[in-house]
Design a protein around this motif. Structure first.
Motif, PDB file in Angstrom:
ATOM      1  N   UNK A  18       0.819  -1.211   0.000  1.00 45.05           N
ATOM      2  CA  UNK A  18       0.000   0.000   0.000  1.00 45.05           C
ATOM      3  C   UNK A  18       0.855   1.264   0.000  1.00 45.05           C
ATOM      4  N   UNK A  19       2.071   1.155   0.502  1.00 46.44           N
ATOM      5  CA  UNK A  19       2.997   2.286   0.411  1.00 46.44           C
ATOM      6  C   UNK A  19       3.444   2.470  -1.039  1.00 46.44           C
ATOM      7  N   UNK A  20       3.611   1.354  -1.746  1.00 45.51           N
ATOM      8  CA  UNK A  20       3.924   1.439  -3.169  1.00 45.51           C
ATOM      9  C   UNK A  20       2.783   2.074  -3.950  1.00 45.51           C
ATOM     10  N   UNK A  21       1.536   1.749  -3.568  1.00 44.55           N
ATOM     11  CA  UNK A  21       0.373   2.339  -4.240  1.00 44.55           C
ATOM     12  C   UNK A  21       0.332   3.854  -4.043  1.00 44.55           C
ATOM     13  N   UNK A  22       0.719   4.301  -2.856  1.00 41.01           N
ATOM     14  CA  UNK A  22       0.721   5.747  -2.585  1.00 41.01           C
ATOM     15  C   UNK A  22       1.664   6.472  -3.543  1.00 41.01           C
ATOM     16  N   UNK A  23       2.872   5.957  -3.689  1.00 40.38           N
ATOM     17  CA  UNK A  23       3.871   6.626  -4.527  1.00 40.38           C
ATOM     18  C   UNK A  23       3.596   6.431  -6.021  1.00 40.38           C
ATOM     19  N   UNK A  24       2.752   5.466  -6.361  1.00 38.87           N
ATOM     20  CA  UNK A  24       2.390   5.265  -7.762  1.00 38.87           C
ATOM     21  C   UNK A  24       1.131   6.041  -8.152  1.00 38.87           C
ATOM     22  N   UNK A  25       0.377   6.510  -7.161  1.00 38.80           N
ATOM     23  CA  UNK A  25      -0.866   7.247  -7.411  1.00 38.80           C
ATOM     24  C   UNK A  25      -0.526   8.723  -7.616  1.00 38.80           C
ATOM     25  N   UNK A  26      -0.335   9.116  -8.857  1.00 37.86           N
ATOM     26  CA  UNK A  26       0.066  10.492  -9.165  1.00 37.86           C
ATOM     27  C   UNK A  26      -0.981  11.500  -8.715  1.00 37.86           C
ATOM     28  N   UNK A  27      -2.241  11.168  -8.922  1.00 41.70           N
ATOM     29  CA  UNK A  27      -3.312  12.096  -8.532  1.00 41.70           C
ATOM     30  C   UNK A  27      -3.304  12.339  -7.022  1.00 41.70           C
ATOM     31  N   UNK A  28      -3.111  11.301  -6.242  1.00 43.93           N
ATOM     32  CA  UNK A  28      -3.088  11.446  -4.785  1.00 43.93           C
ATOM     33  C   UNK A  28      -1.894  12.284  -4.345  1.00 43.93           C
ATOM     34  N   UNK A  29      -0.751  12.097  -4.971  1.00 46.61           N
ATOM     35  CA  UNK A  29       0.435  12.878  -4.621  1.00 46.61           C
ATOM     36  C   UNK A  29       0.233  14.356  -4.961  1.00 46.61           C
ATOM     37  N   UNK A  30      -0.437  14.630  -6.081  1.00 42.36           N
ATOM     38  CA  UNK A  30      -0.737  16.019  -6.449  1.00 42.36           C
ATOM     39  C   UNK A  30      -1.678  16.647  -5.425  1.00 42.36           C
TER      40      UNK A  30
END
Length: 241
Positions: A21-33
């Motif tokens: 799930x930490x990998x999903x966070x860093x792969x989710x560009x929209x969430x990081x924006x």
């Protein structure tokens, strides 16, 4: 935090350790924006509201008449005691009438507006602690009004300024109700995004993101503590004096 490492995919029955799930966070560009938008809004609103709030607190403090001072303090407290839903709806109506497009600007203006009273309340007690004799001594030594402000008043109330800034920053990061009303056109903050995702079922990637933000905040607090501790140590010259 515990279930952000759960390979079972739910906040029950811990089945095994995973960093998926930490990998999903860093792969989710929209969430990081969205996270970046949230911090930009918080920092900008805290900085601007701190500047305006400090000027407002100084102005209120030096009003001699009690009636105007009491009126301004009452008006300052309106946004603090009003329900967030009422504040959010009021800003929405105001921005609609004024023709302000909902998005980054509307969210920033709203956060500045409800943060200013917080800064005023944090700074005013420090101004009240400062005796008039301190200012009189500075003027007797030939200090101009600008020097009195920059060399005496601002350094004295600096703890209140920092407290107001961090309170405004915290309120901005934490706010949901007001932001929910005034956001739009694809712009979102973390609180609104979490709410939107929660309606569809919260993914453990939100747990992972919350854990990262929490740890980042703890590191900031620890760093701030050690910086203050280092700055508070007396220098060799002070010790000899």
């Amino acid at each position: 935090m515990f279930y952000s490492f759960n390979s079972g995919g739910a906040m029950r029955n811990f089945e095994g350790f995973t960093l998926e799930y930490y990998g999903e966070v860093f792969q989710d560009t929209r969430l990081l924006i969205i996270v970046l938008n949230t911090f930009i809004i918080a920092l900008l609103s805290a900085a601007i509201s701190t500047i305006i709030g400090v000027m407002g607190a100084i102005a209120i403090h030096y009003i001699r008449s009690n009636r105007p001072k009491g009126t301004l303090l009452t008006l300052n407290n309106v946004l603090i005691v009003s329900p967030d839903v009422i504040i959010g709806a009021s800003f929405l109506i105001l921005f609609t009438i004024a023709g302000v497009q909902l998005g980054f600007v509307s969210v920033l203006l709203s956060h500045i507006a409800f943060s200013i009273p917080i800064v005023v309340i944090m700074v005013l007690p420090k101004l009240q602690e400062m005796g008039g004799s301190l200012l009189d001594a500075a003027r007797d030594l030939g200090a101009s009004s600008w020097q009195v402000l920059t060399k005496v008043i601002l350094p004295y109330i600096k703890p209140g300024i920092f407290a107001g800034f961090f309170m405004a920053l915290t309120y901005s990061l934490d706010d949901f109700a007001v932001t929910f009303f005034v956001t739009g056109n694809g712009f979102s903050t973390l609180s609104v995004e979490i709410y939107s995702r929660a309606r569809q079922g919260v993914s453990l990637s939100i747990n992972a993101l919350s854990t990262l933000i929490f740890l980042f905040t703890v590191l900031l607090v620890i760093g701030y503590y050690f910086i203050n501790r280092r700055n508070s140590r007396p220098t060799g010259k002070e010790v000899r004096t």
